[in-house]
Design a protein around this motif. Structure first.
Motif, PDB file in Angstrom:
ATOM      1  N   ASP A  90       1.171  -1.095   0.212  1.00  0.00           N
ATOM      2  CA  ASP A  90      -0.349   0.230  -0.052  1.00  0.00           C
ATOM      3  C   ASP A  90       0.679   1.565   0.608  1.00  0.00           C
ATOM      4  O   ASP A  90       0.465   2.488   0.335  1.00  0.00           O
ATOM      5  N   GLY A  91       2.545   0.880  -0.039  1.00  0.00           N
ATOM      6  CA  GLY A  91       3.032   2.202   0.236  1.00  0.00           C
ATOM      7  C   GLY A  91       3.799   2.769   0.947  1.00  0.00           C
ATOM      8  O   GLY A  91       4.367   3.696   1.417  1.00  0.00           O
ATOM      9  N   THR A  92       3.025   2.249   2.607  1.00  0.00           N
ATOM     10  CA  THR A  92       4.002   2.445   3.654  1.00  0.00           C
ATOM     11  C   THR A  92       5.021   1.699   4.004  1.00  0.00           C
ATOM     12  O   THR A  92       5.646   0.927   3.263  1.00  0.00           O
ATOM     13  N   TRP A  93       5.187   2.124   4.782  1.00  0.00           N
ATOM     14  CA  TRP A  93       7.006   1.631   4.900  1.00  0.00           C
ATOM     15  C   TRP A  93       6.817   1.146   6.808  1.00  0.00           C
ATOM     16  O   TRP A  93       5.832   1.653   7.688  1.00  0.00           O
ATOM     17  N   ALA A  94       7.193  -0.388   6.503  1.00  0.00           N
ATOM     18  CA  ALA A  94       7.063  -1.114   8.365  1.00  0.00           C
ATOM     19  C   ALA A  94       8.633  -1.413   8.564  1.00  0.00           C
ATOM     20  O   ALA A  94       9.185  -2.060   7.763  1.00  0.00           O
ATOM     21  N   GLU A  95       8.977  -1.206   9.604  1.00  0.00           N
ATOM     22  CA  GLU A  95      10.327  -1.625  10.172  1.00  0.00           C
ATOM     23  C   GLU A  95      10.591  -3.180  10.313  1.00  0.00           C
ATOM     24  O   GLU A  95       9.550  -4.039  11.179  1.00  0.00           O
ATOM     25  N   GLN A  96      11.274  -3.315   9.553  1.00  0.00           N
ATOM     26  CA  GLN A  96      11.961  -4.711   9.910  1.00  0.00           C
ATOM     27  C   GLN A  96      12.405  -5.079  10.931  1.00  0.00           C
ATOM     28  O   GLN A  96      13.691  -4.858  11.588  1.00  0.00           O
ATOM     29  N   VAL A  97      12.232  -6.379  11.570  1.00  0.00           N
ATOM     30  CA  VAL A  97      12.517  -6.748  13.263  1.00  0.00           C
ATOM     31  C   VAL A  97      13.204  -8.375  13.007  1.00  0.00           C
ATOM     32  O   VAL A  97      13.732  -8.738  13.495  1.00  0.00           O
ATOM     33  N   GLY A  98      13.135  -8.542  11.517  1.00  0.00           N
ATOM     34  CA  GLY A  98      14.131 -10.186  11.426  1.00  0.00           C
ATOM     35  C   GLY A  98      15.513  -9.714  11.361  1.00  0.00           C
ATOM     36  O   GLY A  98      16.381  -8.879  12.039  1.00  0.00           O
ATOM     37  N   SER A  99      16.314 -11.006  11.765  1.00  0.00           N
ATOM     38  CA  SER A  99      17.882 -11.093  11.749  1.00  0.00           C
ATOM     39  C   SER A  99      18.284 -10.008  10.389  1.00  0.00           C
ATOM     40  O   SER A  99      18.035 -10.336   9.412  1.00  0.00           O
ATOM     41  N   PHE A 100      19.899  -9.545  10.481  1.00  0.00           N
ATOM     42  CA  PHE A 100      20.226  -9.123   9.576  1.00  0.00           C
ATOM     43  C   PHE A 100      21.942  -8.701  10.623  1.00  0.00           C
ATOM     44  O   PHE A 100      22.232  -9.192  11.007  1.00  0.00           O
ATOM     45  N   GLU A 101      22.555  -9.323   9.174  1.00  0.00           N
ATOM     46  CA  GLU A 101      24.538  -9.418   9.484  1.00  0.00           C
ATOM     47  C   GLU A 101      24.926  -7.817   9.138  1.00  0.00           C
ATOM     48  O   GLU A 101      24.535  -7.839   8.513  1.00  0.00           O
ATOM     49  N   LEU A 102      25.591  -6.936   9.672  1.00  0.00           N
ATOM     50  CA  LEU A 102      26.490  -5.744   8.710  1.00  0.00           C
ATOM     51  C   LEU A 102      27.740  -6.507   8.819  1.00  0.00           C
ATOM     52  O   LEU A 102      28.293  -6.865  10.193  1.00  0.00           O
ATOM     53  N   ILE A 103      28.848  -7.068   7.741  1.00  0.00           N
ATOM     54  CA  ILE A 103      29.538  -7.468   7.790  1.00  0.00           C
ATOM     55  C   ILE A 103      30.629  -6.190   7.254  1.00  0.00           C
ATOM     56  O   ILE A 103      30.223  -5.840   6.020  1.00  0.00           O
ATOM     57  N   ARG A 104      31.700  -5.572   8.169  1.00  0.00           N
ATOM     58  CA  ARG A 104      33.071  -4.946   8.182  1.00  0.00           C
ATOM     59  C   ARG A 104      34.090  -5.126   7.208  1.00  0.00           C
ATOM     60  O   ARG A 104      34.526  -6.054   7.612  1.00  0.00           O
ATOM     61  N   GLU A 105      34.440  -5.338   6.313  1.00  0.00           N
ATOM     62  CA  GLU A 105      35.429  -5.005   6.131  1.00  0.00           C
ATOM     63  C   GLU A 105      36.991  -3.590   5.194  1.00  0.00           C
ATOM     64  O   GLU A 105      35.705  -2.574   6.249  1.00  0.00           O
ATOM     65  N   GLN A 106      37.517  -3.718   5.273  1.00  0.00           N
ATOM     66  CA  GLN A 106      38.592  -1.776   5.464  1.00  0.00           C
ATOM     67  C   GLN A 106      37.834  -0.961   4.560  1.00  0.00           C
ATOM     68  O   GLN A 106      37.976  -0.351   5.271  1.00  0.00           O
ATOM     69  N   ARG A 107      37.011  -1.967   3.805  1.00  0.00           N
ATOM     70  CA  ARG A 107      36.198  -0.328   2.806  1.00  0.00           C
ATOM     71  C   ARG A 107      35.367  -0.567   2.328  1.00  0.00           C
ATOM     72  O   ARG A 107      34.536   1.246   2.557  1.00  0.00           O
ATOM     73  N   GLU A 108      34.277  -1.107   2.383  1.00  0.00           N
ATOM     74  CA  GLU A 108      32.851  -1.460   2.760  1.00  0.00           C
ATOM     75  C   GLU A 108      32.540  -2.137   4.169  1.00  0.00           C
ATOM     76  O   GLU A 108      33.170  -2.974   4.366  1.00  0.00           O
ATOM     77  N   SER A 109      31.121  -1.764   4.103  1.00  0.00           N
ATOM     78  CA  SER A 109      30.279  -2.850   4.885  1.00  0.00           C
ATOM     79  C   SER A 109      28.993  -3.264   4.038  1.00  0.00           C
ATOM     80  O   SER A 109      28.881  -2.450   3.113  1.00  0.00           O
ATOM     81  N   PHE A 110      29.112  -4.982   4.909  1.00  0.00           N
ATOM     82  CA  PHE A 110      27.960  -6.022   3.698  1.00  0.00           C
ATOM     83  C   PHE A 110      26.213  -5.713   4.453  1.00  0.00           C
ATOM     84  O   PHE A 110      26.892  -5.807   5.299  1.00  0.00           O
ATOM     85  N   LEU A 111      25.344  -5.534   4.055  1.00  0.00           N
ATOM     86  CA  LEU A 111      23.994  -6.119   4.920  1.00  0.00           C
ATOM     87  C   LEU A 111      23.734  -7.207   4.454  1.00  0.00           C
ATOM     88  O   LEU A 111      23.464  -7.198   3.523  1.00  0.00           O
ATOM     89  N   SER A 112      23.493  -8.199   4.879  1.00  0.00           N
ATOM     90  CA  SER A 112      23.212  -9.610   4.651  1.00  0.00           C
ATOM     91  C   SER A 112      22.221  -9.764   5.515  1.00  0.00           C
ATOM     92  O   SER A 112      21.776  -9.388   7.044  1.00  0.00           O
ATOM     93  N   PHE A 113      20.864 -10.370   4.694  1.00  0.00           N
ATOM     94  CA  PHE A 113      20.202 -11.187   5.762  1.00  0.00           C
ATOM     95  C   PHE A 113      19.564 -12.518   5.364  1.00  0.00           C
ATOM     96  O   PHE A 113      19.832 -13.215   4.737  1.00  0.00           O
ATOM     97  N   PRO A 114      20.490 -13.193   6.822  1.00  0.00           N
ATOM     98  CA  PRO A 114      20.794 -14.814   7.251  1.00  0.00           C
ATOM     99  C   PRO A 114      19.428 -15.562   6.774  1.00  0.00           C
ATOM    100  O   PRO A 114      20.059 -16.312   5.994  1.00  0.00           O
ATOM    101  N   ALA A 115      18.560 -15.187   7.080  1.00  0.00           N
ATOM    102  CA  ALA A 115      17.414 -15.720   6.595  1.00  0.00           C
ATOM    103  C   ALA A 115      16.606 -15.273   5.253  1.00  0.00           C
ATOM    104  O   ALA A 115      17.072 -16.281   4.222  1.00  0.00           O
ATOM    105  N   ASP A 116      15.793 -14.558   5.096  1.00  0.00           N
ATOM    106  CA  ASP A 116      14.831 -13.915   3.233  1.00  0.00           C
ATOM    107  C   ASP A 116      14.929 -12.748   3.749  1.00  0.00           C
ATOM    108  O   ASP A 116      15.184 -11.680   5.281  1.00  0.00           O
ATOM    109  N   ARG A 117      15.631 -11.683   2.886  1.00  0.00           N
ATOM    110  CA  ARG A 117      15.638 -10.260   1.943  1.00  0.00           C
ATOM    111  C   ARG A 117      14.055 -10.203   2.490  1.00  0.00           C
ATOM    112  O   ARG A 117      13.750 -10.942   1.505  1.00  0.00           O
ATOM    113  N   PRO A 118      14.005  -8.785   3.925  1.00  0.00           N
ATOM    114  CA  PRO A 118      12.707  -9.022   3.011  1.00  0.00           C
ATOM    115  C   PRO A 118      11.543  -8.481   1.677  1.00  0.00           C
ATOM    116  O   PRO A 118      13.188  -7.647   1.405  1.00  0.00           O
ATOM    117  N   GLY A 119      11.002  -8.068   1.169  1.00  0.00           N
ATOM    118  CA  GLY A 119       9.966  -8.003  -0.309  1.00  0.00           C
ATOM    119  C   GLY A 119      10.311  -6.924  -0.188  1.00  0.00           C
ATOM    120  O   GLY A 119       9.859  -5.719   1.347  1.00  0.00           O
TER     121      GLY A 119
END
Length: 183
Positions: A90-119
């Motif tokens: 419907d165009g609204t935004w809902a906060e996602q409470v599922g798990s996610f992981e921030l993977i930090r490297e020297q130059r970049e950080s990557f966001l990963s969703f271990p279960a499923d990426r929210p749609g």
């Protein structure tokens, strides 16, 4: 591209550090010029050049539907995800409470969703900052840039903004935190 929401913490340089670099006593400098134009200006230039958060800030970026889990965040040096919102049908935004992981490297950080990426489209808010004590070359770049601008204002100060500094060996000082091009 991520947009900065707000800075947090202290500026990356102090008047005393710039004065020491310039070999000038702090009381002989123009504090307003250094603290309100030069320090923010060289910080912005360094952030623009590297794609990394030099001063601590909160950023927000949107991921399109097709962006997969594990993708790099736009700004380098991200260290904490504040929130992840998914756009609903419907165009609204809902906060996602599922798990996610921030993977930090020297130059970049990557966001990963271990279960499923929210749609849907995602709106990701995160904090990023460079640990200057671990990247002394970046601090040196900032100090050299500030001193150059202070010593030669007629070449670099354009109204209330700064012109770009020459970039020969100075680029090597920030190379270790420069985010690679993404296109």
């Amino acid at each position: 591209m991520a947009r900065r929401i707000e800075y947090f913490g202290e500026p990356v340089l102090t008047l005393a550090q710039v004065a020491f670099q310039c070999r000038v006593e702090p009381e002989d400098m123009e504090p307003a010029l250094v603290e309100q134009i030069i320090i923010p200006g060289v910080t912005a230039q360094c952030e623009s050049k590297t794609g990394a958060a030099i001063r601590g800030a909160v950023y927000e970026e949107e991921w399109p539907v097709g962006r997969p889990s594990g993708h790099a965040l736009d700004i380098g040096q991200a260290f904490e995800v504040v929130s992840v919102f998914a756009q609903q049908p419907d165009g609204t935004w809902a906060e996602q409470v599922g798990s996610f992981e921030l993977i930090r490297e020297q130059r970049e950080s990557f966001l990963s969703f271990p279960a499923d990426r929210p749609g849907g489209r995602l709106r990701i808010r995160y904090k990023a900052a460079l640990e200057l004590d671990l990247h002394l070359g970046v601090r040196n770049w900032l100090l050299m840039a500030a001193a150059t601008i202070y010593r030669h204002p007629e070449m670099f100060l354009v109204g209330q903004t700064l012109a770009e500094l020459p970039s020969t060996f100075l680029d090597h000082l920030v190379a270790e935190v420069t985010v690679p091009p993404r296109f």
